[in-house]
Enzyme design. Structure first.
Site, PDB file in Angstrom:
ATOM      1  N   GLY A  25      23.425  -4.393 -34.743  1.00 20.09           N
ATOM      2  CA  GLY A  25      23.490  -4.572 -36.190  1.00 20.09           C
ATOM      3  C   GLY A  25      22.346  -5.438 -36.661  1.00 20.09           C
ATOM      4  N   LYS A  31      27.084 -10.089 -34.568  1.00 27.73           N
ATOM      5  CA  LYS A  31      26.929  -9.502 -33.225  1.00 27.73           C
ATOM      6  C   LYS A  31      27.335 -10.484 -32.138  1.00 27.73           C
ATOM      7  CE  LYS A  31      22.541  -8.959 -33.637  1.00 27.73           C
ATOM      8  NZ  LYS A  31      22.407  -9.500 -35.002  1.00 27.73           N
ATOM      9  N   THR A  32      26.779 -11.702 -32.221  1.00 25.27           N
ATOM     10  CA  THR A  32      27.057 -12.686 -31.175  1.00 25.27           C
ATOM     11  C   THR A  32      28.520 -13.115 -31.210  1.00 25.27           C
ATOM     12  OG1 THR A  32      24.766 -13.437 -31.253  1.00 25.27           O
ATOM     13  CG2 THR A  32      26.348 -14.899 -30.204  1.00 25.27           C
ATOM     14  N   GLU A  98      20.846 -11.234 -27.643  1.00 23.90           N
ATOM     15  CA  GLU A  98      19.460 -11.085 -28.150  1.00 23.90           C
ATOM     16  C   GLU A  98      18.684 -10.085 -27.289  1.00 23.90           C
ATOM     17  OE1 GLU A  98      18.567 -12.258 -30.945  1.00 23.90           O
ATOM     18  OE2 GLU A  98      19.937 -13.945 -31.321  1.00 23.90           O
ATOM     19  N   CYS A 157      23.126  -6.906 -53.303  1.00 20.34           N
ATOM     20  CA  CYS A 157      24.084  -6.106 -54.085  1.00 20.34           C
ATOM     21  C   CYS A 157      25.522  -6.207 -53.589  1.00 20.34           C
ATOM     22  CB  CYS A 157      23.653  -4.637 -54.114  1.00 20.34           C
ATOM     23  SG  CYS A 157      23.931  -3.786 -52.552  1.00 20.34           S
ATOM     24  N   CYS A 189      18.328  -1.869 -50.943  1.00 19.71           N
ATOM     25  CA  CYS A 189      17.726  -3.162 -51.329  1.00 19.71           C
ATOM     26  C   CYS A 189      16.619  -3.568 -50.357  1.00 19.71           C
ATOM     27  CB  CYS A 189      18.799  -4.244 -51.413  1.00 19.71           C
ATOM     28  SG  CYS A 189      20.028  -3.914 -52.695  1.00 19.71           S
TER      29      CYS A 189
HETATM   30 ZN    ZN Z   1      21.999  -3.885 -51.313  1.00 22.35          ZN
END
Ligand code: ZN
Length: 198
Positions: A25, A31-32, A98, A157, A189
């Site tokens: 992601g 994630k971690t 990572e 957004c 975005c």
């Molecule tokens: Zn957005």
């Protein structure tokens, strides 16, 4: 359903059979946290857990996988992917954080670990700040038994975010994640911001 919680396969059904899980992601997608959640559950199941991360990731702490919510798990920084093979010892579950920063050998290393009967859980950024597939992550996603894409929230957004937008222009791919440099954005975005930066 989006971002459905991952449920572990039963270890007893996978005796001596390893597999690969990928958690991917954008930045700030958790994630971690998800990696740590799975590793803690494996510990409860009396699995022997080892965690590795690239030595390049020294953001907060030399010896801990540290997520943004400071839920730390002890880990070993390693200079390259092949070193992981030398250091797994008798682990039955190996976490790699990572993963995008590791060299190209990571794919080979993860497949070797799985062949040895180890459950491999790999977390990493699936895209870099240009929106391009990052390091070994696309290859790992291809060979993994399980892939979980976690999402952040777009800071523009409020929709689900998939991209890591870098607010200042810089040509170094390995510029580590600080909240004032990056923000999570949705595709729309992200593209809007990239156009504005040109
Ligand atoms: Zn957005």
């Amino acid at each position: 359903m989006i971002d459905q919680m991952f449920i572990e396969p039963r270890y007893s059904m996978h005796q001596k059979k390893g597999w690969i899980e990928v958690i991917c992601g954008s930045m700030f997608s958790g994630k971690t946290e998800e990696l740590i959640r799975r590793l803690n559950r494996a510990k409860i199941a009396n699995q022997k857990v080892e965690i590795f991360k690239p030595a390049v990731d020294i953001r907060y702490d030399e010896n801990n996988v540290v997520s943004h919510n400071e839920n730390a798990v002890p880990s070993t920084p390693v200079a390259n992917a092949l070193t992981i093979l030398l250091m797994v010892n008798d682990a039955t579950v190996v976490g790699i954080d990572e993963a995008q920063f590791f060299d190209d050998e990571l794919l080979y290393v993860c497949e070797k670990l799985a062949e040895k009967g180890i459950r491999v859980i790999v977390a990493g950024l699936d895209m870099d700040y240009l929106g391009k597939p990052f390091g070994s992550m696309p290859q790992l996603m291809a060979v993994a038994e399980y892939v979980s894409k976690v999402h952040a929230i777009c800071m523009e957004c409020g929709d689900l975010a998939t991209h890591s937008f870098r607010k200042i222009d810089h040509d170094n791919l390995i510029m580590l994640g600080e909240k004032d440099t990056y923000e999570a954005r949705c595709r729309f975005c992200f593209n809007k911001g990239m156009t504005e930066q040109k």
